[in-house]
Design a protein around this motif. Structure first.
Motif, PDB file in Angstrom:
ATOM      1  N   THR A   1       5.012  -4.757  -3.924  1.00  0.00           N
ATOM      2  CA  THR A   1       3.671  -4.165  -3.900  1.00  0.00           C
ATOM      3  C   THR A   1       3.216  -3.837  -5.307  1.00  0.00           C
ATOM      4  N   ARG A   2       1.902  -3.830  -5.474  1.00  0.00           N
ATOM      5  CA  ARG A   2       1.327  -3.410  -6.756  1.00  0.00           C
ATOM      6  C   ARG A   2      -0.130  -3.007  -6.543  1.00  0.00           C
ATOM      7  N   ASP A   3      -0.418  -1.750  -6.785  1.00  0.00           N
ATOM      8  CA  ASP A   3      -1.788  -1.228  -6.829  1.00  0.00           C
ATOM      9  C   ASP A   3      -2.543  -1.331  -5.510  1.00  0.00           C
ATOM     10  N   ARG A   4      -1.821  -1.337  -4.368  1.00  0.00           N
ATOM     11  CA  ARG A   4      -2.508  -1.361  -3.073  1.00  0.00           C
ATOM     12  C   ARG A   4      -1.854  -0.362  -2.118  1.00  0.00           C
ATOM     13  N   PRO A   5      -1.824   0.926  -2.460  1.00  0.00           N
ATOM     14  CA  PRO A   5      -1.141   1.887  -1.594  1.00  0.00           C
ATOM     15  C   PRO A   5      -1.759   1.997  -0.206  1.00  0.00           C
ATOM     16  N   ASP A   6      -3.075   1.850  -0.089  1.00  0.00           N
ATOM     17  CA  ASP A   6      -3.707   1.943   1.230  1.00  0.00           C
ATOM     18  C   ASP A   6      -3.253   0.801   2.134  1.00  0.00           C
ATOM     19  N   ARG A   7      -3.237  -0.414   1.602  1.00  0.00           N
ATOM     20  CA  ARG A   7      -2.790  -1.550   2.393  1.00  0.00           C
ATOM     21  C   ARG A   7      -1.293  -1.434   2.682  1.00  0.00           C
ATOM     22  N   LEU A   8      -0.533  -0.957   1.696  1.00  0.00           N
ATOM     23  CA  LEU A   8       0.900  -0.779   1.897  1.00  0.00           C
ATOM     24  C   LEU A   8       1.173   0.167   3.055  1.00  0.00           C
ATOM     25  N   ALA A   9       0.385   1.214   3.184  1.00  0.00           N
ATOM     26  CA  ALA A   9       0.577   2.175   4.275  1.00  0.00           C
ATOM     27  C   ALA A   9       0.448   1.496   5.636  1.00  0.00           C
TER      28      ALA A   9
ATOM     29  N   ILE B   1      13.666  -0.896   5.242  1.00  0.00           N
ATOM     30  CA  ILE B   1      12.534  -1.435   4.503  1.00  0.00           C
ATOM     31  C   ILE B   1      12.744  -1.130   3.026  1.00  0.00           C
ATOM     32  N   VAL B   2      12.713  -2.165   2.203  1.00  0.00           N
ATOM     33  CA  VAL B   2      12.884  -2.020   0.763  1.00  0.00           C
ATOM     34  C   VAL B   2      11.552  -2.354   0.099  1.00  0.00           C
ATOM     35  N   VAL B   3      10.880  -1.348  -0.420  1.00  0.00           N
ATOM     36  CA  VAL B   3       9.599  -1.539  -1.092  1.00  0.00           C
ATOM     37  C   VAL B   3       9.858  -1.611  -2.599  1.00  0.00           C
ATOM     38  N   VAL B   4       9.411  -2.702  -3.219  1.00  0.00           N
ATOM     39  CA  VAL B   4       9.573  -2.863  -4.658  1.00  0.00           C
ATOM     40  C   VAL B   4       8.207  -2.672  -5.309  1.00  0.00           C
ATOM     41  N   ASP B   5       8.047  -1.549  -6.011  1.00  0.00           N
ATOM     42  CA  ASP B   5       6.786  -1.276  -6.711  1.00  0.00           C
ATOM     43  C   ASP B   5       6.820  -1.990  -8.058  1.00  0.00           C
ATOM     44  N   ASP B   6       6.002  -3.026  -8.170  1.00  0.00           N
ATOM     45  CA  ASP B   6       6.018  -3.868  -9.361  1.00  0.00           C
ATOM     46  C   ASP B   6       5.084  -3.299 -10.432  1.00  0.00           C
ATOM     47  N   ALA B   7       5.385  -2.059 -10.860  1.00  0.00           N
ATOM     48  CA  ALA B   7       4.669  -1.381 -11.949  1.00  0.00           C
ATOM     49  C   ALA B   7       3.212  -1.092 -11.599  1.00  0.00           C
ATOM     50  N   SER B   8       2.994  -0.448 -10.437  1.00  0.00           N
ATOM     51  CA  SER B   8       1.646  -0.016 -10.080  1.00  0.00           C
ATOM     52  C   SER B   8       1.114   0.995 -11.090  1.00  0.00           C
ATOM     53  N   ARG B   9      -0.192   0.990 -11.290  1.00  0.00           N
ATOM     54  CA  ARG B   9      -0.792   1.951 -12.224  1.00  0.00           C
ATOM     55  C   ARG B   9      -0.648   3.378 -11.711  1.00  0.00           C
ATOM     56  N   ASP B  10      -0.732   3.552 -10.394  1.00  0.00           N
ATOM     57  CA  ASP B  10      -0.536   4.870  -9.792  1.00  0.00           C
ATOM     58  C   ASP B  10       0.759   4.838  -8.991  1.00  0.00           C
ATOM     59  N   ALA B  11       1.872   4.946  -9.699  1.00  0.00           N
ATOM     60  CA  ALA B  11       3.176   4.869  -9.039  1.00  0.00           C
ATOM     61  C   ALA B  11       3.390   6.012  -8.055  1.00  0.00           C
ATOM     62  N   ARG B  12       2.804   7.173  -8.325  1.00  0.00           N
ATOM     63  CA  ARG B  12       2.954   8.317  -7.420  1.00  0.00           C
ATOM     64  C   ARG B  12       2.330   8.030  -6.056  1.00  0.00           C
ATOM     65  N   ALA B  13       1.178   7.361  -6.049  1.00  0.00           N
ATOM     66  CA  ALA B  13       0.532   7.034  -4.773  1.00  0.00           C
ATOM     67  C   ALA B  13       1.415   6.118  -3.946  1.00  0.00           C
ATOM     68  N   VAL B  14       2.042   5.145  -4.591  1.00  0.00           N
ATOM     69  CA  VAL B  14       2.948   4.253  -3.877  1.00  0.00           C
ATOM     70  C   VAL B  14       4.159   5.031  -3.355  1.00  0.00           C
ATOM     71  N   ALA B  15       4.726   5.883  -4.201  1.00  0.00           N
ATOM     72  CA  ALA B  15       5.891   6.669  -3.796  1.00  0.00           C
ATOM     73  C   ALA B  15       5.567   7.572  -2.612  1.00  0.00           C
ATOM     74  N   ASP B  16       4.371   8.145  -2.595  1.00  0.00           N
ATOM     75  CA  ASP B  16       3.977   9.012  -1.484  1.00  0.00           C
ATOM     76  C   ASP B  16       3.885   8.228  -0.180  1.00  0.00           C
ATOM     77  N   VAL B  17       3.350   7.011  -0.250  1.00  0.00           N
ATOM     78  CA  VAL B  17       3.254   6.169   0.948  1.00  0.00           C
ATOM     79  C   VAL B  17       4.644   5.832   1.467  1.00  0.00           C
ATOM     80  N   VAL B  18       5.539   5.443   0.581  1.00  0.00           N
ATOM     81  CA  VAL B  18       6.897   5.085   0.991  1.00  0.00           C
ATOM     82  C   VAL B  18       7.624   6.297   1.575  1.00  0.00           C
ATOM     83  N   ALA B  19       7.403   7.476   1.009  1.00  0.00           N
ATOM     84  CA  ALA B  19       8.073   8.681   1.492  1.00  0.00           C
ATOM     85  C   ALA B  19       7.685   9.020   2.928  1.00  0.00           C
TER      86      ALA B  19
END
Length: 297
Positions: free
Chosen positions: A12-20, A36-54
């Motif tokens: 994933t990268r820069d699409r936290p809404d779609r990732l959810a 499920i193994v989510v690989v965040d490929d250097a998103s600009r808002d890494a916290r948003a991605v981490a929150d979705v995965v959590a």
């Protein structure tokens, strides 16, 4: 305590809404022994991605290096704990029985398996045309007797983990263009079976503008040029230059496009122009000094 039987890798990268949405669909899978193994490929808002995965109980996060989806998938495979690895994308929505159907086919003896990917945005003619092209490329080559395939997109794919590690994605493909075709050709060229599983359905929710559609198809052309001209790297003698599919392939593609509506059919035709343009751009960058802009850029 035994580990998971199925690992699903999602770059994933820069699409936290779609990732959810994707993770919600994966949480609904009826395979209980799944991670499920989510690989965040250097998103600009890494916290948003981490929150979705959590918020997804079966998901865990792996940090990617921003080197593109091929490298991100390899990172996910290295982190996977199960003997079967499934791949999908962050803008995809697998149906509930998806992972179980793919894993069952691998348990029956196939080294890799793939299902159909369908347009998840029926209101978008651009998404319909784009998905028509990708689906035709995958499904036109399915053997009706053995169900073997030559190619499957990574939106809907599974493989034995040991095979994934022996045949990794080529990280010299920095974007989502050509790296899946390269992987499938090396996989099948090594004698591994890639089979079609019609029940393993994924819905693809692409958000495309007219400009985005054109750029996507140009990118595919650039990746396609690299795929064909890099054939010599994979010990495929005599196949070092670009080649077209058979006339029947393109006739079938246009027929499938117009079956989705006249505008979709016209867009499929436009996409072939964009793909050819992308191949020309990549060819020019390869042979003219000072014109190289990076592989499949």
């Amino acid at each position: 305590m035994t580990g998971p039987r199925i690992s699903v890798v999602v770059p994933t990268r820069d699409r936290p809404d779609r990732l959810a949405v994707c993770l919600a669909a994966l949480e609904d899978q009826d395979a209980t022994d799944l991670e499920i193994v989510v690989v965040d490929d250097a998103s600009r808002d890494a916290r948003a991605v981490a929150d979705v995965v959590a918020r997804a109980p079966r998901a865990r996060l792996v940090a990617g290096a921003g080197r593109g989806p091929a490298a991100a998938r390899n990172a996910g495979v290295r982190a996977a704990r199960a003997p079967v690895v499934c791949f999908t994308d962050d803008d995809c929505e697998p149906v509930p029985g998806w992972a179980r159907a793919l894993a069952a086919r691998i348990a029956d003896g196939a080294e890799a398996a793939a299902g159909p990917t369908r347009n998840g945005r029926p209101d978008s003619v651009l998404a319909a045309a784009s998905q028509t092209i990708a689906s035709h490329l995958a499904e036109a080559g399915v053997d009706p007797v053995t169900q073997r395939m030559r190619f499957a997109p990574t939106s809907n794919l599974a493989c034995r983990a040991d095979v994934c590690r022996a045949v990794p994605f080529d990280e010299r493909y920095p974007l989502a263009a050509g790296e899946d075709r390269d992987w499938c050709e090396r996989l099948t060229g090594a004698g591994h079976a890639l089979v079609f599983v019609p029940s393993a359905l994924v819905r693809h929710h692409q958000v495309l503008s007219p400009t985005g559609f054109w750029r996507q198809q140009v990118r595919y052309g650039r990746g396609g040029y690299r795929f064909h001209t890099d054939a010599r790297r994979h010990d495929r003698p005599g196949r070092g230059g670009p080649r077209l599919e058979s006339p029947g392939f393109y006739t079938g593609l246009l027929r499938r496009g117009f079956a989705a509506g006249p505008r979709a059919g016209l867009l499929v035709g436009v996409a072939q122009v964009a793909t050819a343009w992308g191949m020309g751009l990549e060819a020019a960058g390869s042979i003219i000094p000072g014109r190289r802009t990076g592989p499949a850029a």
